[in-house]
Design a protein around this motif. Structure first.
Motif, mmCIF file in Angstrom:
data_model
loop_
_atom_site.group_PDB
_atom_site.id
_atom_site.type_symbol
_atom_site.label_atom_id
_atom_site.label_comp_id
_atom_site.label_asym_id
_atom_site.label_seq_id
_atom_site.Cartn_x
_atom_site.Cartn_y
_atom_site.Cartn_z
ATOM 1 N N LEU A 1 47.149 56.973 11.740
ATOM 2 C CA LEU A 1 46.666 58.351 11.645
ATOM 3 C C LEU A 1 46.929 58.960 10.266
ATOM 4 O O LEU A 1 46.112 59.754 9.782
ATOM 5 C CB LEU A 1 47.318 59.206 12.733
ATOM 6 N N ILE A 2 48.026 58.601 9.634
ATOM 7 C CA ILE A 2 48.261 59.111 8.282
ATOM 8 C C ILE A 2 47.178 58.598 7.331
ATOM 9 O O ILE A 2 46.734 59.319 6.431
ATOM 10 C CB ILE A 2 49.677 58.747 7.800
ATOM 11 N N ARG A 3 46.705 57.382 7.553
ATOM 12 C CA ARG A 3 45.606 56.876 6.732
ATOM 13 C C ARG A 3 44.292 57.579 7.075
ATOM 14 O O ARG A 3 43.558 58.019 6.182
ATOM 15 C CB ARG A 3 45.454 55.362 6.927
ATOM 16 N N GLU A 4 43.994 57.694 8.362
ATOM 17 C CA GLU A 4 42.695 58.226 8.772
ATOM 18 C C GLU A 4 42.602 59.741 8.632
ATOM 19 O O GLU A 4 41.536 60.265 8.280
ATOM 20 C CB GLU A 4 42.420 57.834 10.220
ATOM 21 N N GLU A 5 43.685 60.442 8.938
ATOM 22 C CA GLU A 5 43.637 61.905 8.943
ATOM 23 C C GLU A 5 44.051 62.530 7.622
ATOM 24 O O GLU A 5 43.734 63.687 7.359
ATOM 25 C CB GLU A 5 44.523 62.456 10.064
ATOM 26 N N LEU A 6 44.765 61.779 6.787
ATOM 27 C CA LEU A 6 45.223 62.334 5.513
ATOM 28 C C LEU A 6 44.627 61.580 4.329
ATOM 29 O O LEU A 6 43.900 62.151 3.518
ATOM 30 C CB LEU A 6 46.760 62.318 5.444
ATOM 31 N N ALA A 7 44.943 60.310 4.210
ATOM 32 C CA ALA A 7 44.535 59.566 3.014
ATOM 33 C C ALA A 7 43.021 59.507 2.852
ATOM 34 O O ALA A 7 42.496 59.716 1.749
ATOM 35 C CB ALA A 7 45.109 58.151 3.067
ATOM 36 N N GLU A 8 42.309 59.239 3.937
ATOM 37 C CA GLU A 8 40.849 59.097 3.822
ATOM 38 C C GLU A 8 40.152 60.401 3.443
ATOM 39 O O GLU A 8 39.391 60.431 2.466
ATOM 40 C CB GLU A 8 40.266 58.528 5.116
ATOM 41 N N PRO A 9 40.376 61.523 4.162
ATOM 42 C CA PRO A 9 39.682 62.749 3.754
ATOM 43 C C PRO A 9 40.127 63.278 2.399
ATOM 44 O O PRO A 9 39.352 63.960 1.716
ATOM 45 C CB PRO A 9 40.017 63.739 4.877
ATOM 46 N N LEU A 10 41.359 62.968 1.992
ATOM 47 C CA LEU A 10 41.829 63.382 0.670
ATOM 48 C C LEU A 10 41.425 62.382 -0.418
ATOM 49 O O LEU A 10 41.661 62.628 -1.601
ATOM 50 C CB LEU A 10 43.350 63.554 0.675
ATOM 51 N N ASN A 11 40.836 61.268 -0.010
ATOM 52 C CA ASN A 11 40.383 60.209 -0.925
ATOM 53 C C ASN A 11 41.491 59.762 -1.876
ATOM 54 O O ASN A 11 41.332 59.732 -3.088
ATOM 55 C CB ASN A 11 39.159 60.661 -1.732
#
Length: 422
Positions: free
Chosen positions: A192-202
């Motif tokens: 979830l840290i990857r999908e909800e944070l890292a991805e939308p923040l690119n």
């Protein structure tokens, strides 16, 4: 504005790499002095103003021998700064109507309702008032098994002396957040840290635990403690004290072998400890808090709704925490520094040894500071972020008055994972 290139920029202090708006000269000087030599490791600092990057710098060394330079893609284990990341995941889910702060946790995570916890709400947990801070004599093997720890906190009874009172959940907070999120999404907090944070923040610079071998982000080594001399008296007494119901802050943090998990290749990074073992770049943390400080919007992306971010600023409270004895004004997963008044406005989360991610919505500014020292001769590390914060606020005020330029988008962008595991 200075932009990064293959050589050290003349506008930056000696040894400092990256880019910065010219208004932040005092901040740069203060940052550069925190890493005076090879044995003092390295670190990074990033500042966002009104959702745009204005400073992104790094310096020093990533390894204990002082042979590997810190780079734009070096991440540090940020200890309790990780709690701010896990909390932001919950806010993203709440933004989509999947979680309500005043709903009992057990409605999302039925197992949590055991042992008299059916009425504990998401808000109670995020304010560190759930009475579940104690580890209760957990072993190192148990603590490194994140699914087992989620089950353990779900089954635990409430500590009635702490329930409803601010009592810092030093490690259990992370499994409370991951158990809640898993109940809603079916996914673990690492994913979830990857999908909800890292991805939308690119950005690639947000991981829970050790980044995958194919990831651009690389974890810096923790410098100390690396000694292996045992204290048999302490090792005999400490677990017994920690297992007591009323062991306070010690019982919320201690487990046998706690020093060994940050030694060598840092075994702590091979588990999911959503309260403590995030590996992140300063740039990525500052960008996340940059959205919170700017009505949910950063770098042209609406990361959180404006209505959601307005809920994240809490009221100052001077009530001392029952476990760490200082007032932190916890509100929805982030803390403030209410004392002395006005010293560090805004909120975010600091971590052991002084890493920090911070947002000040009143001024539109956010910043993050990370490094790889834990116990070193730099004894002031735990409070270094407050001093940097003062310099940043002064320079940011000058930038707003004179005008400023944004800096280049440095570091690796989000990388799609080869495999996904929860």
């Amino acid at each position: 504005m200075t932009r990064v290139n293959s050589e050290r920029s003349a506008a930056l202090p000696h040894g400092v790499q990256g880019a910065a708006d010219s208004n932040f000269a005092c901040t740069l000087n203060g940052f550069s002095q925190l890493f005076p030599g090879r044995r003092f490791g390295g670190g990074a600092l990033a500042v966002y103003l009104h959702g745009e990057p204005v400073l992104d710098v790094w310096t020093g060394y990533t390894d204990r021998r002082g042979t590997q330079y810190w780079t734009e893609n070096t991440g540090a284990m940020v200890f309790s700064v990780t709690k701010g990341l896990a909390s932001t995941v919950i806010h993203r889910l709440a933004d989509r109507g999947l979680i309500d702060y005043d709903t009992p946790v057990a409605e999302y995570w039925p197992e949590f309702g055991a042992n008299g916890k059916a009425a504990i709400t998401v808000r109670d947990v995020m304010r560190h008032r759930a009475g579940l801070s104690q580890l209760g004599g957990v072993s190192k093997a148990e603590l490194l098994d994140h699914v087992a720890m989620e089950k353990r906190v779900a089954a635990a009874p409430v500590n009635r002396m702490l329930y409803g009172k601010p009592a810092y959940h030093a490690l259990t907070y992370g499994w409370l957040m991951s158990g809640l999120a898993r109940g809603v999404t079916g996914k673990g907090m690492r994913v979830l840290i990857r999908e909800e944070l890292a991805e939308p923040l690119n950005t690639d610079g947000l991981h829970l635990g050790r980044p995958p071998v194919e990831a651009p982000t690389r974890a810096a080594q923790i410098l100390a403690p690396q000694g292996t001399i045992a204290n048999p008296i302490f090792n005999f007494v400490a677990p017994r004290i920690a297992a007591l119901t009323y062991s306070g802050g010690f019982g919320s943090m201690y487990f046998p072998g706690m020093k060994s998990v940050v030694q060598g290749d840092t075994p702590f990074l091979d588990s999911e400890i959503p309260a403590a073992n995030g590996v992140a770049t300063a740039r990525a943390i500052a960008k996340m808090y940059g959205a919170i400080a700017n009505g949910g919007r950063v770098d042209g992306t609406q990361f959180l709704s404006q209505e959601r971010t307005a809920l994240l600023t809490g009221k100052a409270s001077y009530v001392p925490d029952r476990n760490i004895f200082v007032p932190l004004s916890f509100h929805l997963g982030y803390h403030a520094l209410p004392f002395p008044p006005g010293f560090m406005p805004g909120f975010g989360h600091a971590g052991l040894a002084g890493s920090v991610g911070w947002a000040d919505p009143a001024s539109g500014m956010s910043f993050a500071f990370v490094h790889n020292r834990l116990l070193t001769p730099m004894l002031l590390d735990q409070a270094a972020f407050a001093g940097l914060g003062a310099l940043i606020r002064k320079d940011a005020a000058r930038a707003r008055k004179r005008g400023y330029q944004t800096v280049a988008d440095l570091g690796a962008s989000y990388q799609m994972p080869r495999t996904v595991a929860g």
